[in-house]
Scaffold this active site. Structure first.
Site, PDB file in Angstrom:
ATOM      1  N   ARG A  75       0.826  -1.224   0.000  1.00  0.00           N
ATOM      2  CA  ARG A  75       0.000   0.000   0.000  1.00  0.00           C
ATOM      3  C   ARG A  75       0.859   1.273   0.000  1.00  0.00           C
ATOM      4  O   ARG A  75       0.456   2.291  -0.566  1.00  0.00           O
ATOM      5  CB  ARG A  75      -0.943  -0.037   1.222  1.00  0.00           C
ATOM      6  CG  ARG A  75      -1.905   1.145   1.318  1.00  0.00           C
ATOM      7  CD  ARG A  75      -2.896   0.918   2.454  1.00  0.00           C
ATOM      8  NE  ARG A  75      -3.548   2.137   2.889  1.00  0.00           N
ATOM      9  CZ  ARG A  75      -4.734   2.553   2.453  1.00  0.00           C
ATOM     10  NH1 ARG A  75      -5.405   1.852   1.567  1.00  0.00           N
ATOM     11  NH2 ARG A  75      -5.270   3.671   2.901  1.00  0.00           N
ATOM     12  N   ILE A 119      -7.163   7.945  -1.331  1.00  0.00           N
ATOM     13  CA  ILE A 119      -7.072   6.490  -1.325  1.00  0.00           C
ATOM     14  C   ILE A 119      -7.939   6.064  -0.141  1.00  0.00           C
ATOM     15  O   ILE A 119      -7.838   6.630   0.955  1.00  0.00           O
ATOM     16  CB  ILE A 119      -5.609   6.010  -1.170  1.00  0.00           C
ATOM     17  CG1 ILE A 119      -5.523   4.473  -1.081  1.00  0.00           C
ATOM     18  CG2 ILE A 119      -4.900   6.637   0.008  1.00  0.00           C
ATOM     19  CD1 ILE A 119      -4.062   3.936  -1.070  1.00  0.00           C
ATOM     20  N   SER A 120      -8.843   5.120  -0.349  1.00  0.00           N
ATOM     21  CA  SER A 120      -9.808   4.763   0.689  1.00  0.00           C
ATOM     22  C   SER A 120      -9.125   4.091   1.887  1.00  0.00           C
ATOM     23  O   SER A 120      -8.043   3.509   1.764  1.00  0.00           O
ATOM     24  CB  SER A 120     -10.873   3.818   0.119  1.00  0.00           C
ATOM     25  OG  SER A 120     -11.511   4.415  -0.983  1.00  0.00           O
ATOM     26  N   GLN A 121      -9.820   4.174   3.033  1.00  0.00           N
ATOM     27  CA  GLN A 121      -9.378   3.503   4.258  1.00  0.00           C
ATOM     28  C   GLN A 121      -9.180   2.002   3.967  1.00  0.00           C
ATOM     29  O   GLN A 121     -10.018   1.394   3.274  1.00  0.00           O
ATOM     30  CB  GLN A 121     -10.491   3.699   5.295  1.00  0.00           C
ATOM     31  CG  GLN A 121     -10.282   3.006   6.608  1.00  0.00           C
ATOM     32  CD  GLN A 121     -11.580   2.976   7.424  1.00  0.00           C
ATOM     33  OE1 GLN A 121     -12.673   3.011   6.873  1.00  0.00           O
ATOM     34  NE2 GLN A 121     -11.443   2.895   8.728  1.00  0.00           N
TER      35      GLN A 121
END
Ligand code: SAM
Length: 224
Positions: free
Chosen positions: A45, A71-73
């Site tokens: 990530r 960027i999503s959780q």
């Protein structure tokens, strides 16, 4: 992981942080699909966030990626990926490439991913991120994802990673019969994450959970 598996080529730095992210933020909160957990343990990530946020890449939250997008959780990526029930031979369409991280996770679980982003700048950085991570089965397109991507249709699964006022009708038509679609639907401020399945000409609504996403902007989305 089998020798020759594309995942074995992915960079392995910061593995301890990824393991902690998966154990603490995902497994303890109800993400149980072993393939999803393994994919999120594998994809680096930190290669999908801007340099200035690299240290925060495994934290429990979204992060800015430019163009006022995020960027999503990690947990939300886990929830959506688990709900999509992607199988090894599947061809998947994602609307909202952002950093390319969600596409990278999906790419570990299926045959191929087409991902559409409306900001050309983000498509370019996502392409660089995927290349740095060594992921080769993701095709990136710049455009209005509410119109889907007919050249690759039909898809076994479609995932929308921005909040829509309603499920874009065009996307339904690009799903195979029996295909699944996930889309956050609601107001600009708050949505329900809706899961649907196509059966013939109809979409059946399977379940929904509450969530908050940036807006899906486009012909069948919100106005810019
Ligand atoms: N999936 C991304 C990731 O893994 O980093 C995060 C997605 S971010 C929450 C939502 C993205 O959807 C933004 O990059 C935004 O520009 C994009 N977006 C919004 N409306 C869109 C549209 N109509 N077509 C394509 N992308 C769109």
């Amino acid at each position: 992981m089998a020798a020759g598996d594309p995942r074995s080529q992915l960079p392995s730095e910061r593995q301890a942080e990824r393991d902690r992210m998966v154990d603490e933020q995902l497994a303890k909160r109800g993400i149980t699909d072993a393939r999803v957990l393994e994919a999120m343990r594998t994809v680096p990530r930190h290669l999908f966030v801007p340099e200035k946020f690299r240290q925060d890449a495994y934290r429990d939250g979204p992060l800015g990626i430019g163009c006022e997008q995020t960027i999503s959780q990690p947990y939300m990526v886990g929830v959506m990926t688990q709900l999509l029930e992607v199988k090894p031979g599947d061809r998947v369409l994602e609307i909202g490439t952002g950093s390319g991280y969600q596409a990278a996770v999906l790419a570990q679980l299926c045959e191929s991913v087409v991902s559409i982003e409306r900001h050309a700048e983000l498509t370019a950085s996502a392409r660089a991120n995927l290349e740095a991570a060594g992921i080769t089965n993701v095709e990136l397109v710049t455009g209005d994802g509410t119109e889907g991507y007919p050249p690759g249709a039909p898809y076994d699964a479609i995932i929308v990673t921005a909040g829509a006022p309603a499920v874009p009708h065009t996307l339904k038509q690009q799903l195979v019969d029996g295909g699944r679609m996930i889309c956050p639907v609601g107001s600009r401020e708050e949505q329900r994450l809706v899961k649907m399945e196509r059966r013939g000409p109809n979409l059946y609504y399977a379940r929904s959970v509450s969530c908050v996403f940036v807006p899906l902007v486009g012909a069948e989305g919100w106005k810019p």
